[in-house]
Design an enzyme around this catalytic site. Structure first.
Site, PDB file in Angstrom:
ATOM      1  N   CYS A  99      -6.115  -4.296  -9.434  1.00  0.00           N
ATOM      2  CA  CYS A  99      -5.369  -3.166  -8.867  1.00  0.00           C
ATOM      3  C   CYS A  99      -3.937  -3.174  -9.393  1.00  0.00           C
ATOM      4  O   CYS A  99      -3.367  -2.136  -9.752  1.00  0.00           O
ATOM      5  CB  CYS A  99      -5.335  -3.247  -7.342  1.00  0.00           C
ATOM      6  SG  CYS A  99      -6.944  -3.222  -6.541  1.00  0.00           S
ATOM      7  N   CYS A 102      -2.506  -1.449 -12.816  1.00  0.00           N
ATOM      8  CA  CYS A 102      -2.009  -0.073 -12.849  1.00  0.00           C
ATOM      9  C   CYS A 102      -0.919   0.178 -11.808  1.00  0.00           C
ATOM     10  O   CYS A 102       0.015   0.944 -12.044  1.00  0.00           O
ATOM     11  CB  CYS A 102      -3.146   0.919 -12.620  1.00  0.00           C
ATOM     12  SG  CYS A 102      -4.415   0.931 -13.917  1.00  0.00           S
ATOM     13  N   HIS A 103      -1.070  -0.469 -10.652  1.00  0.00           N
ATOM     14  CA  HIS A 103      -0.134  -0.275  -9.535  1.00  0.00           C
ATOM     15  C   HIS A 103       0.586  -1.596  -9.289  1.00  0.00           C
ATOM     16  O   HIS A 103       0.238  -2.359  -8.393  1.00  0.00           O
ATOM     17  CB  HIS A 103      -0.886   0.186  -8.293  1.00  0.00           C
ATOM     18  CG  HIS A 103      -1.805   1.351  -8.526  1.00  0.00           C
ATOM     19  ND1 HIS A 103      -1.338   2.637  -8.663  1.00  0.00           N
ATOM     20  CD2 HIS A 103      -3.162   1.406  -8.667  1.00  0.00           C
ATOM     21  CE1 HIS A 103      -2.362   3.456  -8.862  1.00  0.00           C
ATOM     22  NE2 HIS A 103      -3.477   2.731  -8.877  1.00  0.00           N
ATOM     23  N   CYS A 134     -10.741   4.252  -8.129  1.00  0.00           N
ATOM     24  CA  CYS A 134     -10.007   3.354  -9.018  1.00  0.00           C
ATOM     25  C   CYS A 134     -10.903   2.237  -9.534  1.00  0.00           C
ATOM     26  O   CYS A 134     -10.850   1.870 -10.712  1.00  0.00           O
ATOM     27  CB  CYS A 134      -8.804   2.757  -8.289  1.00  0.00           C
ATOM     28  SG  CYS A 134      -7.394   3.878  -8.126  1.00  0.00           S
ATOM     29  N   CYS A 197     -16.670  14.247  21.859  1.00  0.00           N
ATOM     30  CA  CYS A 197     -15.496  13.363  21.767  1.00  0.00           C
ATOM     31  C   CYS A 197     -14.496  13.691  22.875  1.00  0.00           C
ATOM     32  O   CYS A 197     -13.899  12.803  23.494  1.00  0.00           O
ATOM     33  CB  CYS A 197     -14.794  13.539  20.425  1.00  0.00           C
ATOM     34  SG  CYS A 197     -15.826  13.345  18.962  1.00  0.00           S
ATOM     35  N   CYS A 200     -14.512  12.142  26.634  1.00  0.00           N
ATOM     36  CA  CYS A 200     -13.865  10.859  26.906  1.00  0.00           C
ATOM     37  C   CYS A 200     -12.372  10.914  26.603  1.00  0.00           C
ATOM     38  O   CYS A 200     -11.544  10.540  27.430  1.00  0.00           O
ATOM     39  CB  CYS A 200     -14.496   9.747  26.080  1.00  0.00           C
ATOM     40  SG  CYS A 200     -16.107   9.183  26.669  1.00  0.00           S
ATOM     41  N   HIS A 201     -12.029  11.383  25.410  1.00  0.00           N
ATOM     42  CA  HIS A 201     -10.674  11.200  24.891  1.00  0.00           C
ATOM     43  C   HIS A 201      -9.710  12.332  25.204  1.00  0.00           C
ATOM     44  O   HIS A 201      -8.526  12.234  24.877  1.00  0.00           O
ATOM     45  CB  HIS A 201     -10.740  10.959  23.387  1.00  0.00           C
ATOM     46  CG  HIS A 201     -11.545   9.748  23.029  1.00  0.00           C
ATOM     47  ND1 HIS A 201     -11.178   8.477  23.429  1.00  0.00           N
ATOM     48  CD2 HIS A 201     -12.706   9.608  22.331  1.00  0.00           C
ATOM     49  CE1 HIS A 201     -12.072   7.609  22.988  1.00  0.00           C
ATOM     50  NE2 HIS A 201     -13.010   8.259  22.326  1.00  0.00           N
ATOM     51  N   ARG A 238     -15.835   3.380  13.585  1.00  0.00           N
ATOM     52  CA  ARG A 238     -15.594   3.659  15.003  1.00  0.00           C
ATOM     53  C   ARG A 238     -16.311   4.932  15.428  1.00  0.00           C
ATOM     54  O   ARG A 238     -16.861   5.021  16.533  1.00  0.00           O
ATOM     55  CB  ARG A 238     -14.090   3.786  15.261  1.00  0.00           C
ATOM     56  CG  ARG A 238     -13.678   4.003  16.708  1.00  0.00           C
ATOM     57  CD  ARG A 238     -14.122   2.857  17.600  1.00  0.00           C
ATOM     58  NE  ARG A 238     -15.219   3.287  18.439  1.00  0.00           N
ATOM     59  CZ  ARG A 238     -16.118   2.481  18.979  1.00  0.00           C
ATOM     60  NH1 ARG A 238     -16.072   1.187  18.770  1.00  0.00           N
ATOM     61  NH2 ARG A 238     -17.074   2.949  19.716  1.00  0.00           N
ATOM     62  N   CYS A 242     -19.069   5.280  18.477  1.00  0.00           N
ATOM     63  CA  CYS A 242     -18.985   6.248  19.575  1.00  0.00           C
ATOM     64  C   CYS A 242     -20.275   7.058  19.681  1.00  0.00           C
ATOM     65  O   CYS A 242     -20.775   7.306  20.779  1.00  0.00           O
ATOM     66  CB  CYS A 242     -17.805   7.183  19.368  1.00  0.00           C
ATOM     67  SG  CYS A 242     -16.205   6.468  19.805  1.00  0.00           S
TER      68      CYS A 242
END
EC number: 2.8.5.2
Length: 281
Positions: A99, A102-103, A134, A197, A200-201, A238, A242
């Site tokens: 990595c 290049c970076h 990449c 979703c 709950c949230h 995640r 859920c």
């Protein structure tokens, strides 16, 4: 079928009602890391319907869990950041590159996490896809698994460069229809428990359900180290969890559905600061 649906609805209602009194977020809680104060509570953006204020998931955690995130030495997520630091310098693939080839300076990625995901040429682009592009196109290396340890570690390392910066994703132009798709998914009911979703949230954040203190589902801290499974967890991982919890068949990690949902959720957290890697239950 109607009887089954009724029983499932009763089970969901009982799960919320029987688990305790409402445990409101501690609005006075303040997250400070390395002398920097993070925004964990702010006015909700206009497009975050039904919310006056938005809260980081950190606010909803127990004191002991909150404390883990206030010190990078104690934060278990930094074990994976250290792994990524080695991977960043590791030569891999037919191009004989790392990595860093290049970076050279990872700090050049500052600001990227705060603006992700982003829409390019009409398609959502995530950090995971940038990394794998990449690897396959420039390093001649194999792509990493979406929620694998190597990928989650690297996403956390790159995301760390933006820690403390406010979340601000673009949702206009080409992003608008994808954002609308994500919003629709957020409010759509799925699975045997027939839940969205938002149930709950949005409707029940601050409440307890079983042993879990429900947050607003903000994603400014991902990848997040969860004490529950002792590893870094990706955003799409995640989402899968859920959906399984409501007994639904999850979309695949990296799917258009999950990427649209990620864009919508990121936009709901506009103004909160990047906490990568955060610590949660």
């Amino acid at each position: 079928m109607e009887k089954t649906s009724f029983l499932l609805s009763m089970m969901v209602a009982a799960a919320f009602a029987a688990t305790a009194s409402i445990a409101q977020a501690d609005e006075s809680a303040s997250l400070e890391i390395e002398g920097e104060t993070f925004v964990t509570k702010t006015k909700a953006p206009a497009h975050a319907e039904n919310l006056d204020e938005i809260y980081s998931g950190w606010v909803f955690r127990a004191d002991e869990t909150q404390t883990l995130q206030t010190d990078d030495f104690d934060n278990p997520g930094f074990v994976f950041v250290d792994t990524a630091m080695d991977l960043y310098e590791e030569v891999d693939g037919t191009a004989d590159k790392a990595c860093s080839s290049c970076h050279e300076n990872v700090e050049d990625f500052k600001g990227l996490r705060a603006a992700m995901p982003r829409v390019k040429d009409g398609k959502v682009q995530t950090m995971e896809e940038i990394i794998n592009n990449c690897r396959t196109e420039h390093m001649g290396a194999k792509a990493w698994k979406w929620s694998g340890t190597q990928m989650s570690s690297m996403v956390a390392y790159i995301g760390l460069q933006s820690r403390g910066m406010p979340v601000k994703v673009a949702i206009d132009g080409d992003a608008k229809p994808i954002w609308e798709q994500g919003k629709k998914l957020y409010y759509s009911r799925f699975g045997q428990l027939d839940m969205a979703c938002s149930n709950c949230h949005e409707d029940n954040y601050g409440n307890m359900i079983r042993a879990d203190h429900l947050s607003q589902g903000q994603i400014n801290g991902f990848p997040t180290y969860r004490l529950k499974n002792a590893k870094l967890n990706s955003i799409h991982g995640r989402f899968k969890g859920c959906m399984k919890n409501i007994r639904a068949e999850p979309f695949k990690e990296g799917s258009d559905e999950f990427k649209a949902l990620q864009l919508y959720l990121a936009s709901r957290g506009a103004g909160l600061t990047v906490e990568t890697p955060s610590v949660r239950n």
